[in-house]
Design a protein around this motif. Structure first.
Motif, PDB file in Angstrom:
ATOM      1  N   GLN A 299       0.820  -1.209   0.000  1.00 13.40           N
ATOM      2  CA  GLN A 299       0.000   0.000   0.000  1.00 13.40           C
ATOM      3  C   GLN A 299       0.855   1.260   0.000  1.00 13.40           C
ATOM      4  O   GLN A 299       0.431   2.304  -0.503  1.00 13.40           O
ATOM      5  CB  GLN A 299      -0.915   0.010   1.225  1.00 13.40           C
ATOM      6  N   ASP A 324      -4.618   1.721  -3.573  1.00 12.50           N
ATOM      7  CA  ASP A 324      -5.602   0.654  -3.408  1.00 12.50           C
ATOM      8  C   ASP A 324      -5.139  -0.531  -4.247  1.00 12.50           C
ATOM      9  O   ASP A 324      -4.724  -0.361  -5.401  1.00 12.50           O
ATOM     10  CB  ASP A 324      -6.983   1.105  -3.898  1.00 12.50           C
ATOM     11  N   GLU A 348      -8.247  -2.977  -0.493  1.00 11.89           N
ATOM     12  CA  GLU A 348      -8.964  -2.377  -1.620  1.00 11.89           C
ATOM     13  C   GLU A 348      -9.419  -0.947  -1.374  1.00 11.89           C
ATOM     14  O   GLU A 348      -9.760  -0.233  -2.322  1.00 11.89           O
ATOM     15  CB  GLU A 348     -10.181  -3.243  -1.964  1.00 11.89           C
ATOM     16  N   THR A 349      -9.475  -0.494  -0.129  1.00 10.18           N
ATOM     17  CA  THR A 349     -10.023   0.835   0.183  1.00 10.18           C
ATOM     18  C   THR A 349      -9.039   1.656   1.023  1.00 10.18           C
ATOM     19  O   THR A 349      -9.441   2.408   1.899  1.00 10.18           O
ATOM     20  CB  THR A 349     -11.354   0.693   0.940  1.00 10.18           C
ATOM     21  N   HIS A 350      -7.764   1.522   0.720  1.00 13.09           N
ATOM     22  CA  HIS A 350      -6.769   2.109   1.603  1.00 13.09           C
ATOM     23  C   HIS A 350      -6.638   3.624   1.452  1.00 13.09           C
ATOM     24  O   HIS A 350      -6.373   4.325   2.427  1.00 13.09           O
ATOM     25  CB  HIS A 350      -5.402   1.460   1.361  1.00 13.09           C
ATOM     26  N   SER A 368     -14.855   5.045  -1.038  1.00 17.13           N
ATOM     27  CA  SER A 368     -13.710   4.920  -1.943  1.00 17.13           C
ATOM     28  C   SER A 368     -14.112   5.194  -3.389  1.00 17.13           C
ATOM     29  O   SER A 368     -13.394   5.876  -4.126  1.00 17.13           O
ATOM     30  CB  SER A 368     -13.105   3.518  -1.815  1.00 17.13           C
ATOM     31  N   GLU A 383      -4.437   3.346  -7.939  1.00 19.40           N
ATOM     32  CA  GLU A 383      -4.758   1.929  -8.046  1.00 19.40           C
ATOM     33  C   GLU A 383      -3.509   1.168  -8.475  1.00 19.40           C
ATOM     34  O   GLU A 383      -2.965   1.401  -9.551  1.00 19.40           O
ATOM     35  CB  GLU A 383      -5.899   1.711  -9.047  1.00 19.40           C
TER      36      GLU A 383
END
Length: 442
Positions: A299, A324, A348-350, A368, A383
């Motif tokens: 991340q 993400d 996935e939603t960092h 997100s 991403e």
């Protein structure tokens, strides 16, 4: 694109648009209900994760006695051992994955995202994190500092890049390499690679050591943590420089919790035997912290991500210098769904988590998606490639060091090449035709 002419390697770098986005704009893009926290709803995820772990254990315990010649016929006696090993390996993998979900919920408690009650957050977080070997308050405090100074070269708490001088590399050679890493002579490339290059086997070994030992090394010895902290910095030392005086008792309580946790494991080994405890708990524990290191490293570490020194750091810039990624997305859509579901979407939603860490994970997906529209409008990469071992291996090899100079820096690889360079907004004029410099003087 890489070009080689007259003993000089040149690379066409991407440009990272260093953002000047107000927090008000970022937060304003997120639907207001996404900030709501519910203790009841959050608790259902704890119950679900524990239920799934219990089902995985029950399934393995039920099937194990059936792996016997009286129930099934296999072609070789050793096949029974192999099949039993495979069964319990699946147990440890699945338990470790959903155990990571428990870790994530404890992490949310530390951010006060579990409920609106700080007391409830800390009680639940202490229990959940202690159960997976995390000193709750100790890590909560250092992790909050990480969020406040993400990608800050001297204030961030973990995954801080090594600089050229810290690694003892030769100083930058003017004329043979440039500061941004777009041009490097053959001589400099060889010198750097001799100092930093890994053989494929060495890189695999380093990857395994990092994933299995990275978490305890960081908690105990500040490995991969902030370089300015003195030797002896530890999450178990209440006098460590990462803590203020009022954190002292909290660190002590967290340490007592870990001592109690370790004592329970020791007692279980005494009464049940090491092999049983290793299979039921220790190996899943290793899986949990393997996922923790793998996810959080990727991340915050990638050749396309910037790191900032004080002159250019702002909170929004730090929050957006993360990625993400889809956990196990490289193994197909089904495994990607399992990874996201089991770990409550931590990978996935960092980015939105760094913009506002009080958003609970069940709202983070919608938040997100909304935030992504704003970020894409500014051209900021957010991403990354899916989380997996091959990606960790790639990033570990491509992200070797950053330069000692520069307020916005990007990783260079073992040959001194960087794939990105910073691009700053043109502050000479505004869209209205009013000179910004003149307007600011009025």
């Amino acid at each position: 694109m890489v070009q080689k002419n007259d003993g000089v390697t040149s690379v066409e770098q991407g440009v990272y648009p260093v953002p000047n986005i107000p927090m008000k704009e970022l937060l304003g893009a997120i639907p207001s209900h996404c900030f709501e926290r519910s203790a009841l709803r959050s608790s259902t995820y704890i119950i679900w994760d524990l239920f799934v772990i219990g089902c995985i254990y029950k399934a393995a315990a039920t099937l194990d006695p059936l792996i016997d010649p009286t129930h099934i016929q296999l072609p070789h006696p050793q096949a029974y051992t192999a099949l039993r090993f495979a069964l319990w390996s699946l147990y440890t993998f699945g338990t470790g994955l959903f155990g990571t979900g428990i870790w994530v919920l404890g992490h949310e408690c530390g951010h006060q995202a579990f409920s609106e009650s700080k007391m409830l957050n800390d009680i639940v977080g202490f229990i959940l994190h202690t159960s997976v070997g995390v000193p709750y308050h100790s890590w909560r405090v250092s992790h909050a500092k990480h969020h406040a100074s993400t990608s800050h070269m001297t204030q961030d708490q973990v995954f801080v890049p090594h600089t050229r001088s810290e690694l003892g590399l030769p100083p930058l050679k003017e004329g043979q390499e440039d500061l941004l890493g777009s041009r490097v002579s053959e001589q400099v490339r060889r010198e750097l690679y001799d100092a930093l290059g890994d053989s494929p086997i060495g890189a695999v070994i380093n990857t395994a050591c990092y994933l299995l030992g990275g978490w305890p090394a960081y908690i105990l010895f500040n490995t991969s943590g902030q370089k300015r902290y003195p030797k002896g910095t530890s999450h178990f030392n209440p006098s460590s420089p990462m803590y203020a005086a009022h954190h002292y008792n909290q660190v002590v309580v967290s340490t007592i919790g870990i001592v109690a946790w370790a004592s329970c494991i020791a007692a279980a080994i005494y009464y049940k035997g090491f092999v049983t405890v290793a299979i039921i708990y220790i190996v899943p524990y290793l899986w949990i912290h393997h996922w923790l290191v793998l996810i959080t490293f990727l991340q915050h570490t990638d050749p396309i991500l910037p790191h900032y020194r004080a002159a250019e750091f702002t909170f929004p810039r730090g929050a957006l210098s993360t990625l993400d990624r889809s956990l196990m997305g490289d193994c197909g859509k089904v495994m990607a769904w399992i990874g996201a579901h089991a770990t409550n979407g931590i990978a996935e939603t960092h980015v939105v988590h760094h913009v506002c860490s009080k958003i609970p994970h069940y709202h983070a997906w919608e938040a997100s998606a909304a935030l992504s529209k704003v970020i894409k409008g500014y051209g900021i990469p957010h991403e990354g490639r899916p989380v997996g071992w091959s990606e960790f291996y790639r990033v570990l090899r491509e992200c070797k060091f950053v330069e000692d100079e520069g307020d916005v820096v990007f990783f260079k690889n073992a040959e001194g090449i960087a794939v990105m360079r910073p691009g700053f907004p043109d502050m000479s004029a505004s869209d209205s035709g009013v000179d910004i410099g003149q307007e600011s003087k009025k």
